[in-house]
Structures are given as structure tokens and as C-alpha cells.
Design a protein around this motif. Structure first.
Motif, PDB file in Angstrom:
ATOM      1  N   LEU A 140     -11.895   6.193   7.050  1.00 54.79           N
ATOM      2  CA  LEU A 140     -10.466   6.289   8.054  1.00 54.79           C
ATOM      3  C   LEU A 140      -9.160   6.455   7.212  1.00 54.79           C
ATOM      4  N   LYS A 141      -8.857   5.827   6.320  1.00 53.76           N
ATOM      5  CA  LYS A 141      -7.585   5.733   5.371  1.00 53.76           C
ATOM      6  C   LYS A 141      -7.548   7.407   5.083  1.00 53.76           C
ATOM      7  N   VAL A 142      -8.740   8.054   5.224  1.00 57.40           N
ATOM      8  CA  VAL A 142      -7.889   9.684   5.319  1.00 57.40           C
ATOM      9  C   VAL A 142      -7.723   9.922   6.139  1.00 57.40           C
ATOM     10  N   LYS A 143      -8.053   9.571   7.143  1.00 57.09           N
ATOM     11  CA  LYS A 143      -7.200   9.937   8.811  1.00 57.09           C
ATOM     12  C   LYS A 143      -5.719   9.354   8.996  1.00 57.09           C
ATOM     13  N   GLN A 144      -5.645   8.319   8.382  1.00 62.43           N
ATOM     14  CA  GLN A 144      -3.997   7.837   9.223  1.00 62.43           C
ATOM     15  C   GLN A 144      -3.648   8.234   7.766  1.00 62.43           C
ATOM     16  N   TYR A 145      -3.093   8.136   6.872  1.00 61.52           N
ATOM     17  CA  TYR A 145      -3.112   8.688   5.735  1.00 61.52           C
ATOM     18  C   TYR A 145      -2.580   9.906   4.933  1.00 61.52           C
ATOM     19  N   GLY A 146      -3.779  11.232   4.602  1.00 57.18           N
ATOM     20  CA  GLY A 146      -4.173  11.831   4.357  1.00 57.18           C
ATOM     21  C   GLY A 146      -4.826  11.813   3.140  1.00 57.18           C
ATOM     22  N   ASP A 147      -4.864  12.864   2.499  1.00 59.08           N
ATOM     23  CA  ASP A 147      -5.780  12.923   1.197  1.00 59.08           C
ATOM     24  C   ASP A 147      -4.995  12.408   0.047  1.00 59.08           C
ATOM     25  N   LEU A 148      -4.138  12.049  -0.435  1.00 58.31           N
ATOM     26  CA  LEU A 148      -3.215  12.254  -1.390  1.00 58.31           C
ATOM     27  C   LEU A 148      -2.317  10.853  -2.140  1.00 58.31           C
ATOM     28  N   HIS A 149      -3.046   9.865  -0.828  1.00 65.41           N
ATOM     29  CA  HIS A 149      -1.777   8.827  -0.567  1.00 65.41           C
ATOM     30  C   HIS A 149      -2.840   7.978  -1.051  1.00 65.41           C
ATOM     31  N   CYS A 150      -1.736   7.104  -1.857  1.00 64.18           N
ATOM     32  CA  CYS A 150      -2.133   5.581  -2.657  1.00 64.18           C
ATOM     33  C   CYS A 150      -3.422   5.379  -2.057  1.00 64.18           C
ATOM     34  N   LYS A 151      -2.924   4.282  -0.653  1.00 67.42           N
ATOM     35  CA  LYS A 151      -4.241   3.649  -0.032  1.00 67.42           C
ATOM     36  C   LYS A 151      -5.869   4.340  -0.412  1.00 67.42           C
ATOM     37  N   VAL A 195     -13.139  -5.587  -6.123  1.00 67.32           N
ATOM     38  CA  VAL A 195     -13.829  -5.360  -4.507  1.00 67.32           C
ATOM     39  C   VAL A 195     -12.918  -6.382  -3.774  1.00 67.32           C
ATOM     40  N   ARG A 196     -12.718  -5.947  -2.681  1.00 64.99           N
ATOM     41  CA  ARG A 196     -11.751  -7.642  -1.997  1.00 64.99           C
ATOM     42  C   ARG A 196     -11.830  -7.065  -0.188  1.00 64.99           C
ATOM     43  N   LEU A 197     -11.231  -7.992   0.485  1.00 73.45           N
ATOM     44  CA  LEU A 197     -11.116  -7.656   1.812  1.00 73.45           C
ATOM     45  C   LEU A 197     -10.169  -6.257   1.882  1.00 73.45           C
ATOM     46  N   ASP A 198     -10.145  -5.169   3.071  1.00 76.85           N
ATOM     47  CA  ASP A 198      -8.988  -4.387   2.605  1.00 76.85           C
ATOM     48  C   ASP A 198      -8.922  -4.118   4.303  1.00 76.85           C
ATOM     49  N   ASN A 199      -7.724  -4.887   4.870  1.00 79.29           N
ATOM     50  CA  ASN A 199      -7.224  -4.842   6.343  1.00 79.29           C
ATOM     51  C   ASN A 199      -5.967  -3.940   6.268  1.00 79.29           C
ATOM     52  N   ASP A 200      -5.670  -3.229   5.538  1.00 83.88           N
ATOM     53  CA  ASP A 200      -4.370  -2.954   5.480  1.00 83.88           C
ATOM     54  C   ASP A 200      -3.962  -1.536   6.461  1.00 83.88           C
ATOM     55  N   ILE A 201      -5.107  -1.395   7.260  1.00 88.98           N
ATOM     56  CA  ILE A 201      -5.328  -0.362   8.172  1.00 88.98           C
ATOM     57  C   ILE A 201      -4.761  -1.005   8.920  1.00 88.98           C
ATOM     58  N   ARG A 202      -3.363  -0.358  10.103  1.00 89.98           N
ATOM     59  CA  ARG A 202      -2.890  -0.889  11.490  1.00 89.98           C
ATOM     60  C   ARG A 202      -2.648  -0.048  12.608  1.00 89.98           C
ATOM     61  N   SER A 203      -3.404   0.973  11.768  1.00 95.14           N
ATOM     62  CA  SER A 203      -2.893   2.490  13.215  1.00 95.14           C
ATOM     63  C   SER A 203      -4.290   2.418  14.494  1.00 95.14           C
ATOM     64  N   MET A 204      -2.681   2.068  14.784  1.00 99.95           N
ATOM     65  CA  MET A 204      -3.215   2.039  16.935  1.00 99.95           C
ATOM     66  C   MET A 204      -4.297   3.279  17.389  1.00 99.95           C
ATOM     67  N   SER A 205      -4.387   4.331  16.495  1.00102.41           N
ATOM     68  CA  SER A 205      -4.794   5.216  17.412  1.00102.41           C
ATOM     69  C   SER A 205      -6.287   6.194  16.446  1.00102.41           C
ATOM     70  N   ILE A 206      -6.427   4.751  15.701  1.00 98.99           N
ATOM     71  CA  ILE A 206      -8.027   4.299  15.042  1.00 98.99           C
ATOM     72  C   ILE A 206      -8.375   3.123  15.494  1.00 98.99           C
ATOM     73  N   PHE A 207      -7.937   2.395  15.601  1.00 97.20           N
ATOM     74  CA  PHE A 207      -8.200   0.900  16.021  1.00 97.20           C
ATOM     75  C   PHE A 207      -7.509  -0.087  16.954  1.00 97.20           C
ATOM     76  N   PRO A 208      -7.668  -0.038  18.604  1.00100.56           N
ATOM     77  CA  PRO A 208      -6.844  -0.569  18.765  1.00100.56           C
ATOM     78  C   PRO A 208      -6.460  -1.976  19.259  1.00100.56           C
ATOM     79  N   ASN A 209      -7.490  -2.584  18.197  1.00102.19           N
ATOM     80  CA  ASN A 209      -7.377  -3.935  17.970  1.00102.19           C
ATOM     81  C   ASN A 209      -7.284  -3.836  16.587  1.00102.19           C
ATOM     82  N   ASP A 210      -6.524  -4.925  16.105  1.00101.39           N
ATOM     83  CA  ASP A 210      -6.781  -5.202  14.366  1.00101.39           C
ATOM     84  C   ASP A 210      -7.932  -5.876  13.623  1.00101.39           C
ATOM     85  N   LYS A 211      -8.346  -6.755  15.152  1.00102.93           N
ATOM     86  CA  LYS A 211      -9.459  -7.649  15.112  1.00102.93           C
ATOM     87  C   LYS A 211     -11.183  -6.443  14.176  1.00102.93           C
TER      88      LYS A 211
END
Length: 271
Positions: A59-70, A12-28
Motif C-alpha cells: 500500500l505504501k508503494v502504491k501511495q508514495y512510489g518505490d523510492l520514498h522513505c516511508k 515493529v510498531r503501529l504504522d498508521n501514517d497512510i492517509r490516502s483516501m484513494s486507498i482507504f476511504p476510512n482511515d479506521k
């Protein structure tokens, strides 16, 4: 019998690889969310960590789809938290789902992840006491380990050790002996004869040999282990105490067997 099933640490580690602006306008925002989840896990507030990492998975499912490695990666992190909270059924289901995703995508990196997940699922089954399922996972893991780490005998030895441990727990001591012997050879070649890991393997091997009524050979393995622990200054360590206890038991059994054979063969009336 003591077993040396290799348990993967909680990844379990910090997971901040979601960059989609459509989900979060601010990456912070995402960084703050993952930091909160990680902090909750570190403080053992598993319920809060589960909630946050579950949200990250959505959020990852929304960004990458169900079958993505992320998505699979996120499922594994959530699985480790569920496991830490004692929710083993949920953890196994998440791991199995992640494994299915990894297997759909052919790459060396994914083969490594598949190997890690198989070992982790096997460990979960051990905790459940479902040894046949654990054995299946460890066998598949061994095949992949030999495939991708064939030039790294130490990694292969861990996979062999896992199978030997499960077979020993299942009472299949003779079969377990072969796996421990292979693991021992690899560890001696990779680490030298005075490694603590070599001593650990000798103890495991000695235990299954003793269970096979090979007390004298078992005693040799325990004696070697005691010498290695001594050399590494493990004199008061639990590993040393276990090895010494096993050695005394094997030597006592050998003496008892020898005396029993003597009186049976004697002609002076003691038989």
C-alpha cells in the motif's frame, strides 16, 4: 571470546501514517490493519504479521512510489519481522533495499537511519557468520556515527565496540585492542569509572589482551571489572561470573609463566 555486538531491538510498531483516501476511504481501516499486524507480532504469530506488514508495504508503494522513505521504513519493519521468524535472507534483502532508498535522499534524519540500518545489517551478517561483511557494515557505520554524533562519545563508543568485537571474532586481537581501548576511554568520560558498561568493556579488552599473551595487563582489566560489578551489586550476575573466571585464568597463566621462566633461569638443576 565473548563479544558485545549491539543488536538493535525489533522496531515493529503501529504504522498508521497512510492517509490516502484513494486507498482507504476510512482511515479506521488502516488503523485496524496495523493494529492487527502489531498484535500478531506481539503474540509471536510471525507468519500473520509478515502477511499484514507485507500488505502495508504494498500500500505504501502504491501511495508514495518505490523510492520514498516511508517505503524504506515499511521495508525495515517487515525485515525485523522476517528476522524474528528466522528468515534471515529475506530480512537482509529488505534491509539492503531500504538502505538503498535512504542513501538516495540526503538529510541528517536519513543519515541516522542509514547508520541504524548498517548496524542492523552487520548484526544479521554476524548471525550468518559472515564476519568480513559485518565488519564492512560496522566500519561504514562508524564513519557516519563520528560524522553525526561526534559530540556524543557514548554513541561513538558503541560503534567502536562493534568493530572491536568483530575483529576479536576474526582472531585479529591486536587490532581489536585499539578499538576497545578507544571505546573504554569514551565510556569512562561519559559515564564515570564505575559504570557497568565500563566494566563490560574492560572484560572485552581483557579478553583480547589475554589472547595477545598480555596476561598481566589482562588480569588488571578483569580485576577492575570485578570491582565495578561488585560496586554495582552484580555479585551473582553472569557478567560477574565471567569476569571472575577470566581473572582466575589470567592470574593462573601469569603464575605459570613466571614459574616457567624461573626454572629455565635457575642454576640448581631444575631446568
Amino acid at each position: 571470546l565473548h563479544h558485545y555486538v549491539n543488536r538493535l531491538p525489533h522496531k515493529v510498531r503501529l504504522d498508521n501514517d497512510i492517509r490516502s483516501m484513494s486507498i482507504f476511504p476510512n482511515d479506521k481501516v488502516m488503523k485496524g490493519l496495523t493494529q492487527s499486524g502489531y498484535d500478531a507480532f506481539a503474540k509471536e504469530d510471525f507468519r500473520l504479521a509478515i502477511s499484514i506488514y507485507g500488505h502495508i508495504l504494498d500500500l505504501k508503494v502504491k501511495q508514495y512510489g518505490d523510492l520514498h522513505c516511508k517505503v524504506a521504513d515499511a521495508k525495515m519493519r517487515l525485515a525485523y519481522i522476517q528476522e524474528a521468524d528466522g528468515n534471515n535472507n529475506h530480512a537482509i534483502a529488505l534491509k539492503a533495499a531500504a538502505l538503498s532508498i535512504y542513501k538516495r535522499i540526503s538529510s541528517r534524519k536519513n543519515r541516522i537511519k542509514i547508520n541504524d540500518v548498517l548496524t542492523s545489517i552487520g548484526n544479521s551478517y554476524v548471525q550468518f557468520g559472515d564476519l568480513p561483511q559485518a565488519l564492512d557494515c560496522y566500519r561504514e557505520s562508524l564513519e557516519i556515527t563520528e560524522e553525526i554524533y561526534g559530540d556524543q562519545p557514548l554513541k561513538v563508543s558503541h560503534a567502536l565496540d562493534n568493530i572491536g568485537s568483530i575483529l576479536a571474532l576474526m582472531g585479529k586481537y591486536q587490532r581489536a585492542t585499539g578499538f576497545f581501548e578507544r571505546a573504554l576511554d569514551m565510556r569512562e568520560d561519559a559515564l564515570g569509572k564505575y559504570s557497568v558498561l565500563v566494566a563490560d568493556t574492560k572484560v572485552a579488552l581483557g579478553e583480547v589482551l589475554f589472547a595477545c599473551d598480555k596476561e598481566e595487563i589482562a588480569a588488571l582489566a578483569f580485576r577492575d571489572a570485578v570491582a565495578i560489578y561488585n560496586w554495582n551489586q552484580y555479585r551473582d550476575h553472569p557478567k560477574m561470573m565471567r569476569a571472575v573466571k577470566n581473572l582466575k585464568l589470567a592470574e593462573s597463566s601469569t603464575c605459570h609463566k613466571g614459574f616457567k621462566e624461573y626454572i629455565v633461569k635457575s642454576d640448581d638443576g631444575y631446568s
